[in-house]
Scaffold this motif. Structure first.
Motif, PDB file in Angstrom:
ATOM      1  N   ALA A 178      21.806  53.610   3.391  1.00  0.00           N
ATOM      2  CA  ALA A 178      23.212  53.224   3.256  1.00  0.00           C
ATOM      3  C   ALA A 178      23.573  53.005   1.789  1.00  0.00           C
ATOM      4  O   ALA A 178      24.627  53.439   1.316  1.00  0.00           O
ATOM      5  CB  ALA A 178      23.500  51.970   4.082  1.00  0.00           C
ATOM      6  N   LEU A 179      22.687  52.348   1.048  1.00  0.00           N
ATOM      7  CA  LEU A 179      22.949  52.107  -0.367  1.00  0.00           C
ATOM      8  C   LEU A 179      22.869  53.395  -1.183  1.00  0.00           C
ATOM      9  O   LEU A 179      23.545  53.518  -2.217  1.00  0.00           O
ATOM     10  CB  LEU A 179      21.980  51.049  -0.903  1.00  0.00           C
ATOM     11  N   ASP A 180      22.076  54.354  -0.718  1.00  0.00           N
ATOM     12  CA  ASP A 180      22.062  55.672  -1.363  1.00  0.00           C
ATOM     13  C   ASP A 180      23.472  56.258  -1.440  1.00  0.00           C
ATOM     14  O   ASP A 180      23.816  56.958  -2.401  1.00  0.00           O
ATOM     15  CB  ASP A 180      21.178  56.651  -0.575  1.00  0.00           C
ATOM     16  N   LEU A 181      24.270  55.990  -0.425  1.00  0.00           N
ATOM     17  CA  LEU A 181      25.626  56.533  -0.361  1.00  0.00           C
ATOM     18  C   LEU A 181      26.536  55.943  -1.434  1.00  0.00           C
ATOM     19  O   LEU A 181      27.626  56.451  -1.685  1.00  0.00           O
ATOM     20  CB  LEU A 181      26.218  56.306   1.029  1.00  0.00           C
ATOM     21  N   PHE A 182      26.087  54.873  -2.077  1.00  0.00           N
ATOM     22  CA  PHE A 182      26.800  54.273  -3.199  1.00  0.00           C
ATOM     23  C   PHE A 182      26.137  54.623  -4.530  1.00  0.00           C
ATOM     24  O   PHE A 182      26.503  54.090  -5.571  1.00  0.00           O
ATOM     25  CB  PHE A 182      26.841  52.750  -3.048  1.00  0.00           C
ATOM     26  N   GLY A 183      25.131  55.494  -4.473  1.00  0.00           N
ATOM     27  CA  GLY A 183      24.402  55.841  -5.685  1.00  0.00           C
ATOM     28  C   GLY A 183      23.465  54.743  -6.141  1.00  0.00           C
ATOM     29  O   GLY A 183      23.107  54.672  -7.320  1.00  0.00           O
ATOM     30  N   ILE A 184      23.048  53.880  -5.213  1.00  0.00           N
ATOM     31  CA  ILE A 184      22.162  52.760  -5.529  1.00  0.00           C
ATOM     32  C   ILE A 184      20.791  53.009  -4.916  1.00  0.00           C
ATOM     33  O   ILE A 184      20.666  53.105  -3.696  1.00  0.00           O
ATOM     34  CB  ILE A 184      22.737  51.431  -4.989  1.00  0.00           C
ATOM     35  N   ASP A 185      19.783  53.127  -5.743  1.00  0.00           N
ATOM     36  CA  ASP A 185      18.404  53.283  -5.271  1.00  0.00           C
ATOM     37  C   ASP A 185      17.778  51.902  -5.185  1.00  0.00           C
ATOM     38  O   ASP A 185      17.404  51.315  -6.199  1.00  0.00           O
ATOM     39  CB  ASP A 185      17.616  54.175  -6.225  1.00  0.00           C
ATOM     40  N   ALA A 186      17.690  51.379  -3.968  1.00  0.00           N
ATOM     41  CA  ALA A 186      17.166  50.023  -3.779  1.00  0.00           C
ATOM     42  C   ALA A 186      15.646  49.963  -3.865  1.00  0.00           C
ATOM     43  O   ALA A 186      15.075  48.889  -4.008  1.00  0.00           O
ATOM     44  CB  ALA A 186      17.626  49.479  -2.425  1.00  0.00           C
ATOM     45  N   GLY A 187      14.986  51.107  -3.736  1.00  0.00           N
ATOM     46  CA  GLY A 187      13.533  51.150  -3.831  1.00  0.00           C
ATOM     47  C   GLY A 187      12.823  50.423  -2.698  1.00  0.00           C
ATOM     48  O   GLY A 187      11.738  49.868  -2.898  1.00  0.00           O
ATOM     49  N   ILE A 188      13.417  50.429  -1.513  1.00  0.00           N
ATOM     50  CA  ILE A 188      12.840  49.640  -0.415  1.00  0.00           C
ATOM     51  C   ILE A 188      12.289  50.494   0.725  1.00  0.00           C
ATOM     52  O   ILE A 188      11.878  49.958   1.745  1.00  0.00           O
ATOM     53  CB  ILE A 188      13.878  48.647   0.155  1.00  0.00           C
ATOM     54  N   PHE A 189      12.324  51.827   0.559  1.00  0.00           N
ATOM     55  CA  PHE A 189      11.762  52.661   1.618  1.00  0.00           C
ATOM     56  C   PHE A 189      11.112  53.896   1.022  1.00  0.00           C
ATOM     57  O   PHE A 189      11.383  54.271  -0.114  1.00  0.00           O
ATOM     58  CB  PHE A 189      12.844  53.060   2.634  1.00  0.00           C
ATOM     59  N   ARG A 190      10.226  54.491   1.812  1.00  0.00           N
ATOM     60  CA  ARG A 190       9.517  55.683   1.362  1.00  0.00           C
ATOM     61  C   ARG A 190      10.364  56.909   1.636  1.00  0.00           C
ATOM     62  O   ARG A 190      10.832  57.120   2.748  1.00  0.00           O
ATOM     63  CB  ARG A 190       8.165  55.796   2.083  1.00  0.00           C
ATOM     64  N   ARG A 191      10.568  57.710   0.614  1.00  0.00           N
ATOM     65  CA  ARG A 191      11.400  58.897   0.747  1.00  0.00           C
ATOM     66  C   ARG A 191      10.586  60.111   1.183  1.00  0.00           C
ATOM     67  O   ARG A 191       9.387  60.203   0.923  1.00  0.00           O
ATOM     68  CB  ARG A 191      12.102  59.208  -0.579  1.00  0.00           C
ATOM     69  N   TRP A 192      11.274  61.027   1.834  1.00  0.00           N
ATOM     70  CA  TRP A 192      10.665  62.292   2.223  1.00  0.00           C
ATOM     71  C   TRP A 192      10.508  63.150   0.981  1.00  0.00           C
ATOM     72  O   TRP A 192      11.452  63.342   0.207  1.00  0.00           O
ATOM     73  CB  TRP A 192      11.555  62.998   3.241  1.00  0.00           C
ATOM     74  N   THR A 193       9.311  63.650   0.749  1.00  0.00           N
ATOM     75  CA  THR A 193       9.056  64.468  -0.445  1.00  0.00           C
ATOM     76  C   THR A 193       8.675  65.888  -0.090  1.00  0.00           C
ATOM     77  O   THR A 193       8.220  66.643  -0.954  1.00  0.00           O
ATOM     78  CB  THR A 193       7.945  63.827  -1.297  1.00  0.00           C
ATOM     79  N   GLY A 194       8.848  66.247   1.158  1.00  0.00           N
ATOM     80  CA  GLY A 194       8.521  67.604   1.581  1.00  0.00           C
ATOM     81  C   GLY A 194       7.273  67.629   2.439  1.00  0.00           C
ATOM     82  O   GLY A 194       6.380  66.788   2.298  1.00  0.00           O
ATOM     83  N   ALA A 195       7.232  68.611   3.325  1.00  0.00           N
ATOM     84  CA  ALA A 195       6.082  68.744   4.216  1.00  0.00           C
ATOM     85  C   ALA A 195       4.915  69.349   3.465  1.00  0.00           C
ATOM     86  O   ALA A 195       5.079  70.224   2.613  1.00  0.00           O
ATOM     87  CB  ALA A 195       6.450  69.628   5.412  1.00  0.00           C
ATOM     88  N   ARG A 196       3.736  68.857   3.789  1.00  0.00           N
ATOM     89  CA  ARG A 196       2.530  69.432   3.194  1.00  0.00           C
ATOM     90  C   ARG A 196       2.085  70.604   4.051  1.00  0.00           C
ATOM     91  O   ARG A 196       1.689  70.437   5.193  1.00  0.00           O
ATOM     92  CB  ARG A 196       1.424  68.381   3.119  1.00  0.00           C
ATOM     93  N   MET A 197       2.180  71.773   3.464  1.00  0.00           N
ATOM     94  CA  MET A 197       1.774  72.980   4.180  1.00  0.00           C
ATOM     95  C   MET A 197       0.283  73.215   3.949  1.00  0.00           C
ATOM     96  O   MET A 197      -0.236  72.932   2.866  1.00  0.00           O
ATOM     97  CB  MET A 197       2.568  74.188   3.683  1.00  0.00           C
TER      98      MET A 197
END
Length: 198
Positions: free
Chosen positions: A173-192
Motif C-alpha cells: 500500500a505504501l509503495d503506491l505512495f512511492g514509500i519503500d517501508a522496507g518491511i516485506f520481501r520483494r519478488w526478484t524473479g523466479a529461479r530457473m
C-alpha cells in the motif's frame, strides 16, 4: 525517507482487519511520516473483537487523531496538504459512500477531499464474496481515481505468520505512495533451473 513526505491520512473503518490500520500507523511513525487518524465507531467495536488493544492504544500510535464526527477537522478541507489517504481496512459501506460522494462522517469526507484534490486514495476493501453492487461500487470509485486494494496475501513470499501477511499488505500500500517501508520481501524473479548440457 520522510524528508518531503506530506502527512498521510489513515482511516480505520469497521471491516474485519483492524490490525491493518494499527500496523500502518506503526510503520508511518517508524518512517517519521505524520499520520492523521480517523476511526469509525464500528472500527472501535471490531478492534475490541479482533485484538487486545484499546482505542487509546491506537490513538497513541497516530501523530494527530480526529473524531469521526468532526467535519470541521483539517482533513475535511482540500486546503490542508496531504499525500493522500489509506483506509485500512475499508468496509463496503465506507467504500460505497466514497463512490457516491454522499458522505456521512469524517472518514468518508476526508476520502472525498482526497479524490477531489486528485491525491492518492487507497482502499483496503475487506469483504468476500462480492455481489454485483459491491463490484459496481469498486468500479465507480476506481473511475473516480481511487485504488481498490483488497488485502490479498502474496503467498509467493512464503509468509510464516499473520504479521508477515500484514506487513506485505501495508508495504505494498505504501509503495503506491512511492514509500519503500522496507518491511516485506520483494519478488526478484523466479529461479530457473540451469540449462543442462547435451
Amino acid at each position: 525517507m520522510s524528508g518531503g513526505t506530506k502527512p498521510i491520512v489513515v482511516g480505520i473503518s469497521g471491516a474485519s482487519g483492524a490490525v491493518l490500520g494499527v500496523r500502518l500507523l506503526d510503520v508511518l511513525a517508524g518512517l517519521g511520516i505524520e499520520s492523521h487518524l480517523v476511526m469509525t465507531r464500528s472500527a472501535q467495536v471490531t478492534l475490541a473483537h479482533e485484538t487486545d488493544l484499546k482505542v487509546a492504544d491506537v490513538h497513541a500510535r497516530a501523530s494527530v487523531v480526529h473524531s469521526v464526527d468532526n467535519i470541521g477537522a483539517a482533513i475535511s478541507s482540500g486546503s490542508f496538504p496531504t499525500a493522500g489517504m489509506i483506509v485500512a481496512p475499508c468496509s463496503i459501506r465506507s467504500m460505497s459512500e466514497i463512490a457516491t460522494g454522499v458522505t456521512s462522517n469524517l472518514l468518508t469526507r476526508a476520502a472525498d477531499v482526497v479524490l477531489k484534490e486528485r491525491r492518492r486514495l487507497v482502499l483496503l476493501v475487506r469483504e468476500t464474496p462480492l455481489h454485483l453492487g459491491h463490484l459496481r461500487s469498486m468500479t465507480q470509485v476506481t473511475e473516480m481515481g481511487a485504488i481498490v486494494m483488497p488485502p490479498v496475501p502474496g503467498f509467493y513470499v512464503r509468509p510464516e505468520s499473520v504479521d508477515d501477511i500484514v506487513d506485505h499488505t501495508i508495504g505494498r500500500a505504501l509503495d503506491l505512495f512511492g514509500i519503500d517501508a522496507g518491511i516485506f520481501r520483494r519478488w526478484t524473479g523466479a529461479r530457473m533451473p540451469s540449462p543442462g548440457r547435451d
